[in-house]
Enzyme design. Structure first.
Site, PDB file in Angstrom:
ATOM      1  N   GLY A 228      -5.401 -90.849  83.662  1.00 25.95           N
ATOM      2  CA  GLY A 228      -5.521 -91.986  82.758  1.00 25.95           C
ATOM      3  C   GLY A 228      -5.716 -91.525  81.326  1.00 25.95           C
ATOM      4  O   GLY A 228      -4.991 -90.657  80.832  1.00 25.95           O
ATOM      5  N   ALA A 229      -6.721 -92.087  80.657  1.00 25.49           N
ATOM      6  CA  ALA A 229      -6.963 -91.772  79.248  1.00 25.49           C
ATOM      7  C   ALA A 229      -7.421 -90.335  79.031  1.00 25.49           C
ATOM      8  O   ALA A 229      -7.461 -89.865  77.889  1.00 25.49           O
ATOM      9  CB  ALA A 229      -8.009 -92.729  78.678  1.00 25.49           C
ATOM     10  N   GLY A 257       1.699 -94.058  84.720  1.00 21.64           N
ATOM     11  CA  GLY A 257       1.866 -92.918  85.612  1.00 21.64           C
ATOM     12  C   GLY A 257       3.318 -92.671  85.957  1.00 21.64           C
ATOM     13  O   GLY A 257       3.756 -91.513  86.077  1.00 21.64           O
ATOM     14  N   ASP A 258       4.093 -93.746  86.112  1.00 17.76           N
ATOM     15  CA  ASP A 258       5.523 -93.608  86.396  1.00 17.76           C
ATOM     16  C   ASP A 258       6.237 -92.925  85.234  1.00 17.76           C
ATOM     17  O   ASP A 258       7.102 -92.067  85.432  1.00 17.76           O
ATOM     18  CB  ASP A 258       6.147 -94.985  86.641  1.00 17.76           C
ATOM     19  CG  ASP A 258       5.377 -95.803  87.656  1.00 17.76           C
ATOM     20  OD1 ASP A 258       4.696 -95.198  88.514  1.00 17.76           O
ATOM     21  OD2 ASP A 258       5.445 -97.039  87.584  1.00 17.76           O
TER      22      ASP A 258
END
Length: 313
Positions: A228-229, A257-258
């Site tokens: 994530g971040a 994420g893709d």
């Protein structure tokens, strides 16, 4: 060429709110958008936007309204006829980028339709450099579906088979790691923890590395673990790296994420070393998080800030 399979595509409807979501209350939306979605479709859209050849394989009924969104995305698609219609997923985002998602189950596939999807992937993979198997599995499809796809492609193409990346979760990911021997998996830290059956501190890249090392290279060749971040960790047989994302204004995290996977595959296809593959993966994921809905990032959308890459071992 890059080929993607989306076994459970979705029409992604995104509702942007002018204030945080109030559960149980009535709120007016600031705006809405619809995108042809599903993990493999999202990867294909980003790859196509980068100017690379890409074919997206998906089950799709003739006349399904999803086809209009797919054509608008300008993705070369191989449609496998089925009876049911594509599901709709709903994402609600607020001005801070906080996202709430509702994912529907999707159309149930018959055994004949499952076989037809596998046959279509085998045919589309001729001459491909990468095959990306991405997303959840629809009703009627066994947990080891991706294992069967991998085996069919490798059996049909032998030494010319493409490298295979898998982005899924739960029992489908467990089956792939146990019996599929993929070239790349792309879990996030929570999916990796579920797979390994242990708790992981996603804020500690070395904790992620320790768990991923159990799988790499014994079960999978490479693992790209998105945080994530906090960026991402890449674990390969000959090393491991962590990358920190550049500063961005988060709009929607759906599909980030893709896009990270798309960035990695794009860099790998162009012959980049592992550290540069990770850098482009994080840059693409950051770009997606700064865009509305599941809009796929194009090269012009990539943030220009620095993406530091540090070797972990």
């Amino acid at each position: 060429m890059i080929v993607t399979l989306t076994a459970n595509p979705s029409l992604d409807r995104t509702v942007m709110l002018p204030a945080p979501l109030q559960v149980g209350d009535v709120q007016s939306a600031a705006s809405t958008r619809e995108d042809a979605g599903g993990k493999g479709i999202n990867v294909a859209r980003a790859v196509a936007a980068a100017g690379e050849d890409c074919t997206a394989v998906l089950p799709l009924a003739p006349g399904d309204p999803f086809d209009a969104a797919l054509r608008a995305a300008e993705v070369d698609a191989q449609r496998v006829p089925i009876r049911g219609n594509v599901r709709a997923n709903i994402a609600i985002t607020d001005p801070d980028g906080v996202t709430t998602k509702l994912n529907l189950p999707g159309a149930e596939l018959s055994p004949d339709e499952v076989s037809a999807v596998i046959d279509a992937v085998v045919a589309a993979s001729v001459g491909a450099r990468w095959l990306v198997l991405a997303g959840s599995l629809p009703p009627g499809v066994a947990d080891d579906f991706y294992v069967h796809v991998i085996r069919a492609v490798r059996r049909a193409h032998g030494a010319d088979a493409p490298l295979i990346a898998v982005d899924t979760s739960g029992p489908a990911l467990t089956a792939v790691v146990a019996d599929g021997a993929p070239d790349l998996i792309k879990p996030n830290d929570e999916e990796l923890a579920e797979l390994a059956g242990v708790a992981i501190d996603g804020a500690d890249p070395r904790a992620v590395l320790e768990v991923a090392r159990v799988l790499v290279p014994a079960r999978v060749r490479t693992a790209l673990v998105t945080l994530g971040a906090r960026g991402a960790v890449l674990v390969a047989a000959d090393g491991a790296w962590v990358a920190t994302p550049p500063p961005i204004q988060v709009v929607s995290t759906v599909g980030a994420g893709d896009s990270s996977l798309a960035g990695y595959v794009l860099a790998a296809t162009r012959g980049a070393e592992e550290g540069e593959r990770l850098r482009l993966a994080v840059r693409y994921g950051s770009a997606a998080a700064s865009l509305p809905g599941t809009k796929a990032p194009a090269p012009a959308d990539l943030p220009t800030g620095d993406v530091p890459v540090t070797r972990l071992d």
